[in-house]
Design an enzyme around this catalytic site. Structure first.
Site, mmCIF file in Angstrom:
data_model
loop_
_atom_site.group_PDB
_atom_site.id
_atom_site.type_symbol
_atom_site.label_atom_id
_atom_site.label_comp_id
_atom_site.label_asym_id
_atom_site.label_seq_id
_atom_site.Cartn_x
_atom_site.Cartn_y
_atom_site.Cartn_z
ATOM 1 N N CYS A 25 -1.987 -0.579 7.530
ATOM 2 C CA CYS A 25 -1.230 0.648 7.280
ATOM 3 C C CYS A 25 -1.279 1.568 8.499
ATOM 4 C CB CYS A 25 -1.769 1.360 6.046
ATOM 5 S SG CYS A 25 -1.374 0.509 4.495
ATOM 6 N N HIS A 78 0.834 -1.190 0.000
ATOM 7 C CA HIS A 78 0.000 0.000 0.000
ATOM 8 C C HIS A 78 0.872 1.245 0.000
ATOM 9 C CE1 HIS A 78 -3.976 -1.938 1.602
ATOM 10 N NE2 HIS A 78 -3.578 -2.428 0.443
ATOM 11 N N GLU A 113 0.912 3.906 1.692
ATOM 12 C CA GLU A 113 1.390 4.413 2.975
ATOM 13 C C GLU A 113 2.681 3.720 3.407
ATOM 14 O OE1 GLU A 113 -3.209 4.323 3.302
ATOM 15 O OE2 GLU A 113 -1.607 3.235 2.283
ATOM 16 N N CYS A 146 -5.871 1.476 5.679
ATOM 17 C CA CYS A 146 -6.438 0.261 6.246
ATOM 18 C C CYS A 146 -5.817 0.030 7.620
ATOM 19 C CB CYS A 146 -6.172 -0.930 5.330
ATOM 20 S SG CYS A 146 -4.431 -1.425 5.252
#
Length: 236
Positions: free
Chosen positions: A96, A61, A63, A93
């Protein structure tokens, strides 16, 4: 020709800007695109210079990609105060959120502010708890509003020459709905915003389901901003 597009040619961020269609596709709060996009800026100490860039999902992801990238940069100095601003097309999420929290715990001189265009799978209890934990750890999380869209357009988008003021004007309803649900998450209240897709994902349908706890704990102005809530007579 390149000179016919974008901000002034002398802008040092020109090569790091995204195209208008990318911004509109990724950050439209009414659409549910799969790709996550991050626009970010970093400022060190009292230095007025701001570093701006963007990122997308890869095998990880966006992040987590950012955290790995900044931690490995030569210019990253943990002893110097650092201010980071994220403009995310989706909220983090739970995994993250956990990674962000661990990064901030390891680097107490970093201050993080997150603006989001949408909430990612906000009915998931783990995702809700992850966002709540971030806020409790000192991270500021807000839903993007018109000023943030204009700011991103001017500073992160390779807009056509002469179109500085043509940033997308999205209906405030979705922003208000997400802001309401984010408030519920921060307060630990049950979800009130329900979103579904119909007709092969082409139509996004939402509804509000408010309980007594929502009326009791959420400020009236947040509820009224949706234009879909009529407050009980006892509130008048």
């Amino acid at each position: 020709m390149a000179s016919d597009r974008g901000p002034p040619a002398g802008d040092p961020t020109l090569r790091r800007r995204i195209e208008p269609w990318e911004f509109e596709f990724s950050f439209d709060p009414r659409k549910f695109c799969k790709e996550a996009c991050l626009l970010y800026e970093i400022q060190w100490g009292n230095n007025r210079d701001v570093w701006r860039h963007s990122g997308k999902n890869t095998t990880k992801h966006v992040e987590c990609n950012f955290i790995e990238k900044i931690a490995s940069e030569r210019y990253f100095c943990p002893s110097i105060r650092c201010f980071i601003f994220w403009y995310l097309s989706w909220s983090p999420c739970w995994e993250c959120s956990k990674a962000i929290g661990e990064f901030l715990n390891q680097h107490p001189n970093v201050t993080l502010v997150i603006y989001i265009a949408r909430l990612f799978q906000h009915m998931d209890p783990q995702n809700r708890q992850g966002l709540k934990d971030l806020v409790q750890s000192g991270v500021t999380i807000q839903v993007m509003r018109a000023p943030e869209y204009e700011y991103c357009w001017r500073n992160f988008v390779n807009y056509p020459r002469g179109k500085e003021a043509h940033w997308p004007r999205y209906p405030p309803l979705w922003m208000n709905l997400y802001a309401l649900e984010l408030y519920c998450i921060i307060l630990g209240l049950p979800p009130c915003l329900h979103i579904s897709r119909r007709y092969q994902n082409q139509l996004i349908v939402f509804r509000l389901t408010l309980q007594n706890c929502h009326y009791q704990m959420i400020p009236p102005y947040i509820l009224l901003a949706t234009g879909m809530v009529q407050l009980p007579m006892t509130w008048r």
